[in-house]
Design an enzyme around this catalytic site. Structure first.
Site, PDB file in Angstrom:
ATOM      1  N   SER A 176      19.674  77.115 -53.252  1.00 48.67           N
ATOM      2  CA  SER A 176      20.278  76.118 -52.356  1.00 48.67           C
ATOM      3  C   SER A 176      19.414  74.874 -52.191  1.00 48.67           C
ATOM      4  O   SER A 176      19.785  73.964 -51.463  1.00 48.67           O
ATOM      5  CB  SER A 176      20.551  76.741 -50.988  1.00 48.67           C
ATOM      6  OG  SER A 176      19.347  77.219 -50.432  1.00 48.67           O
TER       7      SER A 176
ATOM      8  N   THR B 122      19.758  74.403 -46.849  1.00 52.21           N
ATOM      9  CA  THR B 122      18.875  73.236 -46.901  1.00 52.21           C
ATOM     10  C   THR B 122      17.514  73.514 -46.265  1.00 52.21           C
ATOM     11  O   THR B 122      17.448  74.219 -45.273  1.00 52.21           O
ATOM     12  CB  THR B 122      19.529  72.110 -46.067  1.00 52.21           C
ATOM     13  OG1 THR B 122      20.845  71.924 -46.541  1.00 52.21           O
ATOM     14  CG2 THR B 122      18.747  70.833 -46.112  1.00 52.21           C
TER      15      THR B 122
ATOM     16  N   THR C 205      18.101  69.478 -50.602  1.00 50.47           N
ATOM     17  CA  THR C 205      19.104  70.515 -50.838  1.00 50.47           C
ATOM     18  C   THR C 205      19.817  70.285 -52.172  1.00 50.47           C
ATOM     19  O   THR C 205      19.812  69.177 -52.704  1.00 50.47           O
ATOM     20  CB  THR C 205      20.166  70.486 -49.713  1.00 50.47           C
ATOM     21  OG1 THR C 205      21.016  71.612 -49.809  1.00 50.47           O
ATOM     22  CG2 THR C 205      21.021  69.241 -49.774  1.00 50.47           C
TER      23      THR C 205
ATOM     24  N   ARG D 243      30.535  65.201 -54.284  1.00 48.00           N
ATOM     25  CA  ARG D 243      30.390  65.472 -52.844  1.00 48.00           C
ATOM     26  C   ARG D 243      28.921  65.314 -52.408  1.00 48.00           C
ATOM     27  O   ARG D 243      28.008  65.804 -53.062  1.00 48.00           O
ATOM     28  CB  ARG D 243      30.872  66.888 -52.544  1.00 48.00           C
ATOM     29  CG  ARG D 243      30.777  67.302 -51.058  1.00 48.00           C
ATOM     30  CD  ARG D 243      29.502  68.046 -50.747  1.00 48.00           C
ATOM     31  NE  ARG D 243      29.433  68.509 -49.360  1.00 48.00           N
ATOM     32  CZ  ARG D 243      28.351  69.017 -48.782  1.00 48.00           C
ATOM     33  NH1 ARG D 243      27.232  69.132 -49.480  1.00 48.00           N
ATOM     34  NH2 ARG D 243      28.373  69.421 -47.549  1.00 48.00           N
TER      35      ARG D 243
ATOM     36  N   THR E 114      20.770  71.771 -40.987  1.00 47.10           N
ATOM     37  CA  THR E 114      21.105  72.641 -42.109  1.00 47.10           C
ATOM     38  C   THR E 114      22.515  73.168 -41.887  1.00 47.10           C
ATOM     39  O   THR E 114      22.986  73.197 -40.754  1.00 47.10           O
ATOM     40  CB  THR E 114      20.076  73.787 -42.210  1.00 47.10           C
ATOM     41  OG1 THR E 114      20.409  74.628 -43.316  1.00 47.10           O
ATOM     42  CG2 THR E 114      20.019  74.631 -40.956  1.00 47.10           C
ATOM     43  N   GLY E 115      23.170  73.542 -42.957  1.00 46.91           N
ATOM     44  CA  GLY E 115      24.534  74.055 -42.819  1.00 46.91           C
ATOM     45  C   GLY E 115      25.546  73.096 -43.404  1.00 46.91           C
ATOM     46  O   GLY E 115      25.203  72.267 -44.254  1.00 46.91           O
TER      47      GLY E 115
HETATM   48  N1  GLY Z   1      23.422  70.677 -45.378  1.00 45.42           N
HETATM   49  C1  GLY Z   1      23.574  70.599 -46.742  1.00 45.42           C
HETATM   50  C2  GLY Z   1      24.838  70.088 -47.200  1.00 45.42           C
HETATM   51  O1  GLY Z   1      25.844  70.160 -46.493  1.00 45.42           O
HETATM   52  O2  GLY Z   1      24.901  69.626 -48.316  1.00 45.42           O
END
Ligand code: GLY
Length: 342
Positions: free
Chosen positions: A84, A202, A220, A230, A253-254
């Protein structure tokens, strides 16, 4: 009414080591300052322990917070078992490994890269954007070209493990963001501490150095199997990371879309400016996400991590399972389970 169950499990080094059979990750420490939290480094997730260890080598010898967060962020970026962050990150739905990162220093200088392919240390490219250009964010081919022009080597980043997971995903190609989807594809690695195997997302890092200056880094590979192009919150200053040297710093993060919608890290810092403690500010930012999108909030993970000028830190997440790592002269590999709304 939300269920605000408390999940905090603050563990000492000794207790954590005993419970999880951790090997000692402590770096040599300079003269300790028992009355002070500073210098200090905090990082998202259990894999932040190893990142903090690299950062501590800088901080404990009087180094700058900016150098510490860059050194720390490079650790998960180089980890072949981390899907990740960095080089072994899972690809997008078309098989491209695209990386996002940003960095910010105590003077408000910042730089980032987004959707960058073929370069394995996006955090260092982000720093070069900050230091060598008048810009803040470079994306896609432009970011790769800039990295190569500044001495980085192009590499194929798609690892055999990542390719296998992507091909498995292609069998259904159901594009539905799933909480902690990386975990479902992750093959446990012998001799890794348990948390390192399962808590993946992340890495956001925040450091306050001995001089009291704050810097942060966030890096990330983004959402696994995302749409090509994206970009999440991580390379976006104010969303994935924000530092104000008068107040503190925050990172996230998330699922980045919900963080961007709320300019999450900026919000956390501004709430601290108004007097909130780091954990309270993080909880309020999580609450904003719930308030704006209550149904989505139940199905995704977002966590915020923050530190203030004094070195006080805290975190809050939507879902249980979020952890962060703390390192200063008193505690070198402390892992704290963050509190959560659900
Ligand atoms: N927090 C990482 C992402 O949404 O790409």
């Amino acid at each position: 009414m939300l269920d605000r169950r408390k999940f905090i499990l603050t563990t000492s080094l000794a207790a954590t080591g005993a419970a999880l059979n951790l090997r000692s990750l402590a770096a040599p420490i300079a003269a300790p300052a028992p009355s002070s939290q500073l210098p200090i480094i905090i990082s998202t997730w259990d894999f932040g322990v190893a990142a903090n260890q690299a950062a501590w080598k800088v901080l404990s010898t009087g180094g700058r917070a900016l150098d510490a967060v860059e050194a720390g962020a490079r650790v998960p970026e180089a980890d072949p078992n981390n899907h990740s962050v960095g080089a072994a990150g899972y690809p997008d739905r078309d098989g491209h490994v695209t990386l996002d990162a940003c960095i910010m220093d105590e003077k408000g200088n910042c730089g980032g890269v987004a959707g960058m392919e073929y370069i394995d240390h996006p955090i260092s490219v982000a720093r070069m954007v900050m230091e060598k250009t008048p810009h803040v964010l470079l994306v896609g081919d432009g970011a790769t070209q800039f990295a190569v022009a500044n001495g980085f080597t192009k590499k194929q980043l798609l690892t055999p493990d990542s390719e296998k997971a992507w091909k498995e995903w292609l069998k259904t190609s159901k594009y539905q963001p799933e909480m902690n989807i990386e975990n479902k594809h992750f093959t446990p690695v012998p001799n890794k501490m348990p948390g390192n195997q399962y808590n993946h997302d992340t890495i956001g890092m925040l450091a306050v150095d001995a001089a009291g200056n704050i810097s942060g880094a966030c890096t990330t590979s983004g959402m696994a199997f995302k749409l090509h192009g994206r970009v999440g919150d991580s390379p976006i200053i104010g969303a994935g990371l924000f530092v104000d040297n008068e107040v503190g710093g925050a990172t996230s993060t998330g699922v980045g879309e919900e963080v961007i919608r709320n300019v999450g890290s900026f919000l956390v810092v501004e709430l601290m400016r108004q007097g909130m403690k780091p954990e309270d500010a993080c909880r309020e930012a999580v609450n904003r996400i719930v308030k704006k999108k209550p149904e989505i909030a139940k199905t995704i993970q977002v966590g915020f991590l923050a530190i203030n000028k004094k070195g006080e830190y805290g975190a809050y997440a939507l879902q249980k399972g979020f952890s962060y790592a703390v390192c200063n002269a008193q505690k070198q590999d402390l892992i704290i389970k963050g509190k959560s709304i659900y």
